[in-house]
Design a protein around this motif. Structure first.
Motif, PDB file in Angstrom:
ATOM      1  N   TYR A   7       0.853  -1.193   0.000  1.00 28.96           N
ATOM      2  CA  TYR A   7       0.000   0.000   0.000  1.00 28.96           C
ATOM      3  C   TYR A   7       0.887   1.240   0.000  1.00 28.96           C
ATOM      4  N   PHE A   8       0.598   2.150  -0.905  1.00 29.62           N
ATOM      5  CA  PHE A   8       1.432   3.349  -1.043  1.00 29.62           C
ATOM      6  C   PHE A   8       0.632   4.460  -1.706  1.00 29.62           C
ATOM      7  N   ALA A   9       1.188   5.657  -1.651  1.00 27.36           N
ATOM      8  CA  ALA A   9       0.600   6.802  -2.333  1.00 27.36           C
ATOM      9  C   ALA A   9       1.641   7.386  -3.273  1.00 27.36           C
ATOM     10  N   THR A  10       1.217   7.805  -4.445  1.00 22.20           N
ATOM     11  CA  THR A  10       2.166   8.237  -5.476  1.00 22.20           C
ATOM     12  C   THR A  10       2.751   9.615  -5.219  1.00 22.20           C
ATOM     13  N   ILE A  11       2.357  10.262  -4.113  1.00 26.96           N
ATOM     14  CA  ILE A  11       3.011  11.520  -3.733  1.00 26.96           C
ATOM     15  C   ILE A  11       3.590  11.431  -2.319  1.00 26.96           C
ATOM     16  N   LEU A  38      -3.205   4.102  -3.201  1.00 26.86           N
ATOM     17  CA  LEU A  38      -4.429   4.580  -2.561  1.00 26.86           C
ATOM     18  C   LEU A  38      -4.346   6.077  -2.295  1.00 26.86           C
ATOM     19  N   ASP A  39      -5.487   6.621  -1.899  1.00 28.00           N
ATOM     20  CA  ASP A  39      -5.587   8.038  -1.555  1.00 28.00           C
ATOM     21  C   ASP A  39      -5.168   8.191  -0.096  1.00 28.00           C
ATOM     22  N   ILE A  40      -3.945   8.672   0.126  1.00 25.38           N
ATOM     23  CA  ILE A  40      -3.393   8.738   1.469  1.00 25.38           C
ATOM     24  C   ILE A  40      -4.158   9.724   2.350  1.00 25.38           C
TER      25      ILE A  40
END
Length: 199
Positions: A7-11, A38-40
């Protein structure tokens, strides 16, 4: 064979600092990985977290110091105030989901190139051209940036629900099929030790 839900966020700056460490560990242990962007910010709201901009000044200041130290320790370039942060995570996340479904490229390289774009190259990772370049650079069809938007949106939303159910509250987060959880770029060594049966 172990499996890891990633699980990670691209920013996420801490996801950037993880580099491609997960991929090296997975290869070492023959583990499979499912990439779950996902949407952090939504995750924070669901699990008691606070977006960075809304945190107490003491926490904001410490976070800056910690990021700078971690980047130096890892030998990674990092702009502490990137031009395009925060930005919309959905387009890059949809592309990553589409790439995983399509196969044929290097997922670790794709994810890291998106994060590098944000934190080291002053790129807007919500921009279609940037996403296309990341896809192509990792061996995927650049046209994946335009396809599977509905499926991407559905999976992106489901990833958030899966994360909350699994006990995830931040990024990067590694969830093993045996229920073991690891949070943070600095827990990759522990993940490796766990998979080696030493922890």
């Amino acid at each position: 064979m172990a499996h890891i839900d990633y699980y990670f966020a691209t920013i996420s700056p801490f996801t950037y600092l993880a580099g491609e460490g997960l991929e090296a560990i997975a290869e070492k242990h023959g583990a499979s990985v499912t990439y779950k962007p996902l949407d952090i910010m939504a995750l924070f709201a669901r699990t008691g977290g606070v977006p960075p901009k809304d945190r107490h000044p003491n926490r904001i200041a410490y976070r800056g110091q910690e990021l700078a130290r971690a980047a130096k320790k890892a030998g990674m370039d990092m702009n502490m105030q990137p031009a395009h942060f925060p930005t919309n995570m959905a387009p890059s996340s949809y592309a990553i989901i589409a790439a995983q479904n399509a196969g044929g490229g290097d997922m670790g390289k794709l994810v890291h190139s998106v994060l590098t774009g944000c934190w080291a190259e002053e790129k807007n990772v919500a921009d279609e051209d940037v996403i296309r370049d990341c896809l192509a650079g990792a061996g995927f069809d650049a046209a994946l940036a335009d396809s599977g938007l509905l499926a991407g949106a559905e999976t992106y939303a489901r990833n958030l629900e899966d994360a909350v159910e699994a006990g995830v509250f931040g990024a990067p987060f590694y969830v093993l099929d045996d229920g073991t959880l690891f949070w943070g770029h600095d827990k990759l060594e522990d993940l490796d030790l766990h998979l080696s049966g030493k922890l």
